[in-house]
Every structure is written in C-alpha cells, then in structure tokens.
Motif scaffolding. Structure first.
Motif, mmCIF file in Angstrom:
data_model
loop_
_atom_site.group_PDB
_atom_site.id
_atom_site.type_symbol
_atom_site.label_atom_id
_atom_site.label_comp_id
_atom_site.label_asym_id
_atom_site.label_seq_id
_atom_site.Cartn_x
_atom_site.Cartn_y
_atom_site.Cartn_z
ATOM 1 N N SER A 220 0.850 -1.184 0.000
ATOM 2 C CA SER A 220 0.000 0.000 0.000
ATOM 3 C C SER A 220 0.888 1.238 0.000
ATOM 4 O O SER A 220 2.078 1.164 0.324
ATOM 5 C CB SER A 220 -0.901 0.008 1.240
ATOM 6 N N TYR A 221 0.328 2.390 -0.381
ATOM 7 C CA TYR A 221 1.096 3.635 -0.350
ATOM 8 C C TYR A 221 0.161 4.804 -0.099
ATOM 9 O O TYR A 221 -1.047 4.708 -0.297
ATOM 10 C CB TYR A 221 1.898 3.833 -1.641
ATOM 11 N N GLU A 222 0.729 5.907 0.355
ATOM 12 C CA GLU A 222 -0.051 7.094 0.688
ATOM 13 C C GLU A 222 -0.245 7.970 -0.540
ATOM 14 O O GLU A 222 0.699 8.202 -1.308
ATOM 15 C CB GLU A 222 0.646 7.902 1.783
ATOM 16 N N VAL A 223 -1.462 8.478 -0.719
ATOM 17 C CA VAL A 223 -1.807 9.293 -1.885
ATOM 18 C C VAL A 223 -2.464 10.592 -1.440
ATOM 19 O O VAL A 223 -3.286 10.608 -0.523
ATOM 20 C CB VAL A 223 -2.769 8.542 -2.825
ATOM 21 N N LYS A 224 -2.101 11.674 -2.125
ATOM 22 C CA LYS A 224 -2.735 12.968 -1.910
ATOM 23 C C LYS A 224 -2.856 13.650 -3.266
ATOM 24 O O LYS A 224 -1.851 13.958 -3.911
ATOM 25 C CB LYS A 224 -1.908 13.816 -0.944
ATOM 26 N N ALA A 225 -4.081 13.880 -3.717
ATOM 27 C CA ALA A 225 -4.312 14.355 -5.078
ATOM 28 C C ALA A 225 -4.020 15.836 -5.270
ATOM 29 O O ALA A 225 -3.734 16.286 -6.376
ATOM 30 C CB ALA A 225 -5.745 14.048 -5.491
ATOM 31 N N SER A 226 -4.101 16.633 -4.211
ATOM 32 C CA SER A 226 -3.832 18.061 -4.289
ATOM 33 C C SER A 226 -3.426 18.539 -2.900
ATOM 34 O O SER A 226 -3.579 17.817 -1.901
ATOM 35 C CB SER A 226 -5.060 18.834 -4.778
#
Length: 378
Positions: A220-226
């Motif tokens: 799994s990995y951390e995501v931030k779109a903006s």
C-alpha cells in the motif's frame, strides 16, 4: 549451479510520471522488477490447475517457472554471449498467434492478472491495446492499436529472461530483466503534490513512498491528489503487485528481502560519487527492504555489473532494453530505429524536483522520464 539467494531487478516502462490506461486491471503504467531469491536451479513447475470463473477445473501444459534455470553458456543477450542469463517467473509477452483460440470460461488468477486457457494449452492475458505511437508493430508485424480503437488482444504467458549482474557471487545474485515487460505505472501519481508521512514532508520523487515501489512489491502507499485534498492509503497493489503476479508462491519463497541503498551516493554514477551537486541530494530517501526494486544510477553504471560509463552510448550498450509485445500494448515507448530500445525507470531521484532519472534508448545519460527496469536478487 546451486545458489542460496537471488536478488531481482525489474524492467518497466512508464510513459511519464502520470498513469495511463493499462492492460492490467490494477496497473496504470509499465515496469519490470527485481528481487532476491534462493534455491536449487532447475526447471521447476508442473502442469498447473486452477478454478475457472465458471467453477470448472483448468489445466494447461504450461509450467510456471518457480525456480531459477540458468541458460547454457554462449546464450546471447543484452551483454553479449559472455554474460550469464537465466529464466525465472512468468509474464505475458508475445502477442497471440492467429491459429490459437482462447477460452475465457477457463481461467486462473495470478496476483492482479487473470490468465485464460489457449487452444495450444498455454495461458494468455487479455489486454485492450494502448500504443504509445501509431507506428508501432508487434513481433508478428501487426500494428499496435492506440486506445481510441478499443481493440483487445491476447498475450502469451512466457518465462521471464534475466541477466545475472554478479554471476561470480556465491550468494545474492542480482537479476536484471532482459526486456521491458510492461508500462505506465507512474513513479507517483501527482508530480507537484507533497505528502506528510510520520510528520515529515515526502516529495513526489521519494522512492520509499512511491507508487512504483508499491506496485513492484505488492504494498500500500499514501496518496494525496492536491495540496488541499485528504491524504489516504491506496491498497490497490496490496498483495497483488508485480511480485505476486510474476512469481508463484513457491518462487516468492525463494526471493530474499534486499536492503536497497537509497542514499545520495546511490544517485550518482559509480565512477563519480560527487557528480551531482557535489554528491548531495535533498530528495534521497531512507533505505528500503524490498524483494523487487529498480536499479539506482550507481548500479546502472557499475562496471562489475557489465555496464559502461555514465556518458557512454551506442547500439551495443548493455543498458539497452527492448519492449515486449505486451509492453507495447501497455503504452511503452520503443524507438523504431534498429538497435535502439526503450526508456526505463531508475529509482534515483534527480537533484531537482522534477522526476526520477531513467536511462534512454541508447545513451547512458539517465535523465529521461519514461521507462523502468526491475531488478531482483537470487
């Protein structure tokens, strides 16, 4: 030849840092990977059976390659006939022959992939074509369709060929995929958005927390779109990455965990540890513990691994990797000039926040941002 551990480096093709449509249901880009493996070198595998979508039994004569098989001396490859090559693991590669029919009622699952039984008793992966350019052709001469054509093809599952980078090592032999196997897995989804992990700022070119590392190892990995968006955990590849798709459970058991060097020194050529910003790199990250990994700039220029100097180029360069049919269908870039190859990702970040480095078609200059080569150790 008997070995105790193997390390695998994968080769992957990604058109850019963003993700594009892919033939893999859970993959947005191309790549190939590496790991560390141990065990007896033999052909391994056997007739494989599984449950079909309709609940029926599936049998094929194709044998999954669950152990390392060394190819005979004199076998040709990216480093010529003096290098050592082997097969290990399996991946869709060659476009289906017209004479073969595929029965989608008979299927088996491998990681993120579903393989269907062909009339030749081999397995095939289904893929909607997405060519990088309209001039690309498959190994049979057929044109690779672009995504607008909404065209589906099947690709034969075949053993993965690797080059052993350190054949004289008694343990922890490192394998580098001989071809670019797939494409369009982004290094990270959003090139201009930072994340915060454990109270620290994580930049888009951080390998430890990258999408590509998660894909290679099934994490799994951390995501931030903006900047204003909520940061979330993406578990798309959890247990369904390249590792779990290319290797059977018994093969995975042979792959040891490698401590991957992500230091600033690893982001410089092997012959000049201070080439970039006097050896400093703000974007170098902590070391990682991985079974599958990308090469660093240092490793991709290490003479003991059969690579030439940083600035050396030419069609005989051992860094050149050519795309498979399946990779071409997955938006992989491939030069149409004879003797040239594609671009592949390195894990090393640039000293400026734009991309990670990648090797180009024939030059040794790792500044392009297109493809990836996966590595493993056995």
């Amino acid at each position: 030849m008997k070995i105790s551990r193997i390390g695998i480096v994968a080769v992957l093709s990604a058109a850019m840092i963003f993700g594009f449509a892919s033939c893999d249901p859970n993959v947005s880009g191309g790549d190939s990977g590496g790991s560390t493996v141990g065990g007896e070198s033999d052909s391994g595998g056997g007739t494989v059976g599984g449950e079909s979508d309709s609940g029926g039994s599936v049998e094929a004569t194709y044998q999954f390659h669950s152990t390392v098989t060394y190819l005979e001396a004199g076998t040709d490859g990216t480093a010529g006939t003096e290098a050592t090559y082997c097969t290990f693991g399996d991946w869709p590669q060659t476009v289906k022959a017209e004479s073969v029919t595929v029965d989608e009622t008979k299927s088996v699952s491998m990681g993120s992939m579903t393989y269907y039984l062909g009339s030749d008793n081999n397995y095939y992966a289904k893929c909607t074509e997405n060519a990088y350019a309209n001039s690309y052709t498959y190994s049979n001469g057929d044109t690779v369709a672009q995504t607008s054509a909404n065209s589906v093809k099947y690709f034969k599952v075949e053993p993965i060929k690797w080059r052993v980078l350190n054949p004289s090592a008694e343990e922890n032999k490192i394998l580098l995929a001989e071809n670019i196997l797939t494409a369009n897995v982004a290094y990270y989804d959003y090139y201009n958005v930072n994340r915060t992990i454990s109270s620290a700022t994580v930049y888009p070119n951080n390998y430890e927390h990258s999408k590509i590392r998660a894909y290679l190892n099934g994490l799994s990995y951390e995501v931030k779109a903006s900047d204003s968006a909520e940061q979330t955990t993406d578990s798309t590849y959890n247990g369904k990455g390249f590792l779990q798709t290319a290797f059977t459970e018994s093969a995975q058991a042979l792959i040891a965990t490698t401590t991957v060097d992500n230091s600033a020194a690893s982001t410089n050529p092997e012959s000049n540890a201070s080439k970039w910003d006097n050896g400093n790199n703000t974007y170098a990250c902590d070391n990682t513990s991985d079974k599958i990994f990308l090469l660093s700039e240092k490793e991709a220029t290490t003479s003991d691994y059969g690579f030439t100097e940083y600035n050396q180029s030419g069609t005989g360069n051992s860094r050149i990797r050519v795309t498979t049919d399946y990779a071409k269908a997955n938006y992989a870039y491939q030069s149409t000039t004879a003797g040239y190859g594609g671009w592949w990702w390195l894990r090393s970040p640039s000293i400026v926040l734009v991309t990670t480095r990648a090797t180009s078609t024939t030059t040794a200059t790792p500044i392009a941002t297109s493809m990836l080569t996966i590595c493993t150790a056995v």
